[in-house]
Design an enzyme around this catalytic site. Structure first.
Site, PDB file in Angstrom:
ATOM      1  N   ARG A 187      64.692  54.973 -56.982  1.00  0.00           N
ATOM      2  CA  ARG A 187      65.290  55.842 -57.935  1.00  0.00           C
ATOM      3  C   ARG A 187      66.260  56.291 -56.751  1.00  0.00           C
ATOM      4  O   ARG A 187      66.510  56.401 -56.087  1.00  0.00           O
ATOM      5  CB  ARG A 187      64.661  56.806 -58.323  1.00  0.00           C
ATOM      6  CG  ARG A 187      64.172  57.146 -59.313  1.00  0.00           C
ATOM      7  CD  ARG A 187      63.487  58.746 -59.775  1.00  0.00           C
ATOM      8  NE  ARG A 187      62.371  58.465 -58.914  1.00  0.00           N
ATOM      9  CZ  ARG A 187      61.698  59.742 -59.206  1.00  0.00           C
ATOM     10  NH1 ARG A 187      61.584  60.709 -59.778  1.00  0.00           N
ATOM     11  NH2 ARG A 187      60.135  59.064 -58.311  1.00  0.00           N
ATOM     12  N   ARG A 210      57.778  50.311 -55.713  1.00  0.00           N
ATOM     13  CA  ARG A 210      58.675  50.716 -56.201  1.00  0.00           C
ATOM     14  C   ARG A 210      60.733  50.510 -55.841  1.00  0.00           C
ATOM     15  O   ARG A 210      60.874  51.290 -55.503  1.00  0.00           O
ATOM     16  CB  ARG A 210      58.541  52.276 -56.162  1.00  0.00           C
ATOM     17  CG  ARG A 210      57.250  53.030 -56.917  1.00  0.00           C
ATOM     18  CD  ARG A 210      57.648  53.944 -56.886  1.00  0.00           C
ATOM     19  NE  ARG A 210      56.234  54.901 -57.499  1.00  0.00           N
ATOM     20  CZ  ARG A 210      55.771  56.227 -56.924  1.00  0.00           C
ATOM     21  NH1 ARG A 210      56.278  56.684 -55.243  1.00  0.00           N
ATOM     22  NH2 ARG A 210      54.520  56.740 -57.472  1.00  0.00           N
ATOM     23  N   ARG A 241      69.987  53.232 -65.235  1.00  0.00           N
ATOM     24  CA  ARG A 241      68.898  54.439 -65.795  1.00  0.00           C
ATOM     25  C   ARG A 241      70.057  55.319 -66.802  1.00  0.00           C
ATOM     26  O   ARG A 241      69.592  55.864 -68.201  1.00  0.00           O
ATOM     27  CB  ARG A 241      67.925  55.485 -64.713  1.00  0.00           C
ATOM     28  CG  ARG A 241      67.468  56.002 -65.752  1.00  0.00           C
ATOM     29  CD  ARG A 241      66.557  57.243 -64.664  1.00  0.00           C
ATOM     30  NE  ARG A 241      65.747  58.002 -65.076  1.00  0.00           N
ATOM     31  CZ  ARG A 241      64.450  58.527 -64.843  1.00  0.00           C
ATOM     32  NH1 ARG A 241      64.346  58.294 -64.151  1.00  0.00           N
ATOM     33  NH2 ARG A 241      63.641  60.299 -65.000  1.00  0.00           N
ATOM     34  N   TYR A 293      44.985  59.800 -66.717  1.00  0.00           N
ATOM     35  CA  TYR A 293      46.104  60.256 -68.136  1.00  0.00           C
ATOM     36  C   TYR A 293      46.283  60.581 -68.683  1.00  0.00           C
ATOM     37  O   TYR A 293      46.365  61.181 -69.525  1.00  0.00           O
ATOM     38  CB  TYR A 293      47.683  58.929 -67.553  1.00  0.00           C
ATOM     39  CG  TYR A 293      48.081  59.140 -65.951  1.00  0.00           C
ATOM     40  CD1 TYR A 293      48.924  60.257 -65.793  1.00  0.00           C
ATOM     41  CD2 TYR A 293      47.864  58.404 -64.939  1.00  0.00           C
ATOM     42  CE1 TYR A 293      50.222  60.058 -64.611  1.00  0.00           C
ATOM     43  CE2 TYR A 293      48.577  58.861 -63.668  1.00  0.00           C
ATOM     44  CZ  TYR A 293      49.176  58.574 -63.258  1.00  0.00           C
ATOM     45  OH  TYR A 293      50.383  58.751 -62.551  1.00  0.00           O
ATOM     46  N   ASP A 322      56.128  50.671 -66.053  1.00  0.00           N
ATOM     47  CA  ASP A 322      55.793  51.046 -65.762  1.00  0.00           C
ATOM     48  C   ASP A 322      53.985  51.130 -65.781  1.00  0.00           C
ATOM     49  O   ASP A 322      53.559  50.440 -66.798  1.00  0.00           O
ATOM     50  CB  ASP A 322      56.169  53.128 -66.472  1.00  0.00           C
ATOM     51  CG  ASP A 322      55.145  54.205 -66.003  1.00  0.00           C
ATOM     52  OD1 ASP A 322      54.140  54.623 -66.534  1.00  0.00           O
ATOM     53  OD2 ASP A 322      55.989  54.888 -64.972  1.00  0.00           O
TER      54      ASP A 322
END
Length: 355
Positions: free
Chosen positions: A31, A27, A40, A155, A78
């Site tokens: 963020r 990552r 973003r 998921y 992702d």
């Protein structure tokens, strides 16, 4: 074949000599970086950012521009792009993470599950790979990736992340045939997806088995590891371009000897695994990637430097170590603390390598 200005990451994957221990971060585009947050915001939301090759390229390059000591880049995307392309309706609820509109609960829906058309349904990812490779101009290698079939299935069945896995485990124990159908279909989808990334130019691939550690011992050997083996084996047969591979099971330190048999060139380690013990277990069979606790980057420079040195001392001298975090960097990480870690790795690791 790409001529790299810095190929130490690839050399370490092949356990060849390097002047220092190469490093990248899971990552690393994300963020914690203000420039990422700005991009973003420009995109509107996370999924729109993933599906815009121009912006995905911009975000992939941001950490390399900020941190010249990074030895690899990783495709910005992702793991859930694959189940989204399979028609499950991925969306991101504010403050709640990823969710699916149509989770796999009914036998009829499971039997209807289809492999997506990679060239159509995931073209935006393949286009991003091509653009990123062009933009990199050989600075460092590019890592492509996918989630493991088991992790994607969690998921797809649970309908969201952050669960106790009871729904999918109930399926595993009561209707393993249905779960195996999901896993087989997803394995074929992931294989085609990674092959598309390889053809578009990635220099290595990584399989993220983020939830493999949620399984029992027998469960891991039945529902997770065999499917990753199939992907790695199929890619070796399908690809004319031979590139190295990394397999990472979070919580998977118990199964290192089993993971060695999967056919990857390197194993990723989470922070719960002692890297020295891991090296003893795998010997010279694979390289090791890891494994700083991401939370240490929230602390002070001296604590970061101490932990970096502990891990490098633990691995010891020789080839085959890629320094990384034990999982993805957290969004609250001060960017300057990353500089501390990168500098510590570069300076301290040189003593473990032949000059």
């Amino acid at each position: 074949m790409t001529q790299f200005k810095n190929d130490n990451f690839l050399k370490a994957l092949y356990r060849e000599p390097t002047p220092y221990t190469p490093i990248w971060m899971m990552r690393q585009a994300g963020r914690y970086l203000p420039e990422y947050r700005a991009t973003r915001q420009k995109a509107g939301d996370f999924l729109s950012l993933c599906k815009n090759p121009n912006l995905a390229t911009e975000v992939t390059l941001q950490p390399l521009d900020r941190y010249p000591l990074l030895d690899a880049s990783i495709l910005f995307s992702d793991i859930l792009t694959v189940p989204d392309a399979m028609g499950l309706g991925l969306y991101f609820a504010a403050g709640e993470g990823p969710k699916f509109q149509r989770p796999l609960r009914d036998e009829a829906d499971i039997q209807k599950l289809k492999i997506p058309d990679i060239d159509k349904d995931l073209k935006y990812v393949i286009d991003a790979v091509s653009q990123i490779k062009s933009a990199l101009q050989g600075r460092v290698p590019l890592i492509g990736f996918s989630g493991s079939p088991w992790t994607l299935a969690t998921y797809m069945v649970e309908g969201q992340g952050g669960t106790d896995f009871l729904t999918i485990k109930q399926m595993a124990y009561s209707r393993p045939d249905l779960l195996h159908h999901i896993l087989k279909t997803t394995t074929e989808a992931v294989t085609q997806y990674l092959q598309g990334q390889i053809e578009a130019g990635v220099d290595t691939i990584m399989i993220f088995d983020s939830w493999g550690g949620a399984l029992s011992h027998q469960g891991y050997l039945e529902f997770s590891l065999p499917y990753m083996k199939v992907i790695l084996s199929n890619l070796k047969m399908m690809s004319s371009k031979k590139i190295p591979s990394i397999m990472f099971t979070k919580g998977g330190g118990l199964w290192l000897e089993d993971q060695v048999t999967a056919g990857s060139d390197a194993l990723g380690l989470d922070w719960q695994t002692d890297i020295g013990i891991a090296r003893q277990k795998v010997g010279q069979k694979v390289a090791l990637q890891g494994n700083l606790d991401p939370a240490i980057l929230l602390s002070k420079p001296e604590a970061i430097e101490k932990e970096v040195k502990r891990i490098l001392d633990g691995y010891g001298a020789g080839t085959g170590h890629i320094f990384n975090l034990g999982h993805g960097i957290t969004e609250h990480t001060p960017p300057e603390n990353v500089d501390v870690m990168l500098t510590a790795v570069r300076e301290y690791s040189q003593q473990f390598h032949i000059k």
